[in-house]
Design a protein around this motif. Structure first.
Motif: not given
Ligand code: NAD
Length: 429
Positions: A291-313
């Motif tokens: 799911s999208k929320m599982e994606f956002w909560s993935s354990e990682c060192d670096i998160m790179i939003p590279a799509a559209l605006e206002l995604q990380i609320d």
């Protein structure tokens, strides 16, 4: 007028534009330019809107709306991408145009800021239809673009082919005796049609240079680290492939088709092949759909939003499980999202800094076209690296000195430069 009242006065009905103004105002409060400079920068100089008909493959006509917003040109010709996406609105393009002004100023690229777009369901149209839309839009923009006036480039939903169609249309509309000089009316062209080596990967390369500076500053090793990506287009896929060559592992990706995750690692080359054949990351056999929320909560060192605006609320920021957010996209973080990130100690390299590689190498392309030169990739990478490193350290020095976040610092460095030009030149008449 106090900054509070001023920011209220500029509210536009567009969440993205209002977010941009709120971020800008924080920097204005640090730099304290004269009131008239704040007023000038709060709105674009020119807003061009065109409605134009295009014949579809079935012989029927469709009417499209296109925008070119020219925010500011005190530092040089207007410069900024063209977006083909169904969510393109005036407010969105205004915010994107303004961001370009500050990005160029931060990087010391001698351009101003602009952005354009067409409201279109990109994936529902054939290449032939996209070509007709591009050519008719370019025609209708007329002299509002030009090689020394306003220079478009690719953005979401457009690419080097779209730029070559724009260039060809513009050339055919203008002085035949001076055709070659018109090539630099757009950047991000294919190499064969006058593009620059390294432009295709430039934004992703710049994202990685920015991460390297952060890593050096924080004693962090990229080799052996993990990262996740939203968006696997031009910016995301190149950033992923360069990071993976440096020994980092891609663990999760989200795009407009869905989300995939594999904590053992996702092969970037195989994912690119899958996206080329299937149109997106969903269903990639080397990872599990999530799911999208599982994606956002993935354990990682670096998160790179590279799509559209206002995604990380605020909701997304509260589940993120990373040390650093690197904004490959323009404006991916909301004001609430940013506050949650700050509260949780998640570092951020903001869009102005992180994704500036594209406009820097676009500038190199424009200079090469102007001089009839073709620079080697090594030279382009070295020049890009130098400019990214310089801007990164100016941003960090301001942030340390003024005890503010990186975004406020990046805007403040840019506003200071623009302000000094207004101070020297004054306002006409
Ligand atoms: P692109 O069209 O090549 O790729 C866009 C990606 O975003 C695709 O993977 C698409 O699937 C994904 N996407 C679209 N809608 C989505 C949604 N609703 N949810 C999740 N993912 C979605 O575009 P790009 O050129 O890579 O641009 C991406 C971002 O980077 C934009 O914010 C753009 O303004 C910014 N940027 C691009 C450049 C450049 O040189 N292309 C330069 C600076 C900044």
């Amino acid at each position: 007028m106090s900054s509070q009242t001023q920011s209220e006065a500029f509210e536009s009905g567009s969440d993205f534009f209002d977010t941009h103004i709120a971020q800008l105002n924080r920097a204005m409060d640090k730099v304290k330019p004269p009131e008239h400079v704040r007023l000038i920068l709060a709105e674009p100089k020119n807003e061009i809107i065109v409605n134009f008909p295009v014949m579809m493959d079935n012989g029927k006509y469709k009417l499209f709306t296109g925008y070119r917003i020219q925010h500011n040109n005190i530092m040089g010709p207007y410069k900024g991408g063209i977006r083909f996406h169904h969510d393109v609105t005036l407010g969105e393009v205004k915010a994107l145009a303004a961001i370009m002004t500050y990005k160029c100023a931060l990087l010391e690229v001698p351009f101003g800021g602009a952005k354009g777009g067409v409201t279109i369901y990109r994936h529902q149209h054939s290449d032939a239809e996209i070509q007709r839309v591009t050519r008719r839009f370019t025609h209708d923009l007329g002299n509002n673009i030009g090689p020394d006036y306003d220079i478009p480039a690719p953005d979401v939903g457009t690419n080097s082919q779209v730029m070559v169609w724009m260039m060809d249309t513009f050339m055919n509309m203008h002085n035949q005796s001076d055709k070659n000089a018109q090539r630099r009316v757009v950047t991000g062209k294919s190499l064969a049609s006058g593009g620059s080596r390294g432009r295709e990967k430039a934004t992703g390369q710049g994202v990685v240079y920015a991460i390297q500076e952060w890593a050096d500053e924080n004693g962090f090793r990229i080799d052996g680290s993990t990262f996740a990506l939203q968006g696997f287009g031009n910016v995301g896929s190149h950033a992923a492939s360069i990071l993976s060559k440096l020994g980092a592992t891609l663990v999760a990706v989200n795009d407009h088709t869905g989300s995939v995750k594999n904590m053992e690692g996702i092969n970037v080359r195989k994912l690119s092949e899958h996206c080329r054949s299937e149109g997106g990351v969903a269903g990639y056999p080397g990872a599990e759909d999530c799911s999208k929320m599982e994606f956002w909560s993935s354990e990682c060192d670096i998160m790179i939003p590279a799509a559209l605006e206002l995604q990380i609320d605020a909701e997304v920021a509260s589940v993120m499980n990373c040390k650093l957010v690197v904004e490959g996209a323009n404006g991916p973080t909301t004001l609430d999202g940013e506050q949650v990130m700050i509260d949780r100690g998640i570092d951020c390299i903001p869009d102005l800094m992180a994704n500036a590689g594209g406009v820097v190498v676009s500038y190199f392309e424009w200079v090469q076209n102007k001089r009839s030169e073709a620079w080697q990739l090594q030279e382009i990478d070295e020049r890009l690296h130098f400019m990214m490193r310089r801007a990164y350290h100016e941003m960090r020095a301001f942030a340390r000195e003024h005890e503010c976040d990186n975004r406020t610092a990046a805007y403040a460095v840019a506003v200071s430069r623009i302000n000094s030009v207004y101070n020297e030149r004054g306002i006409f008449p």
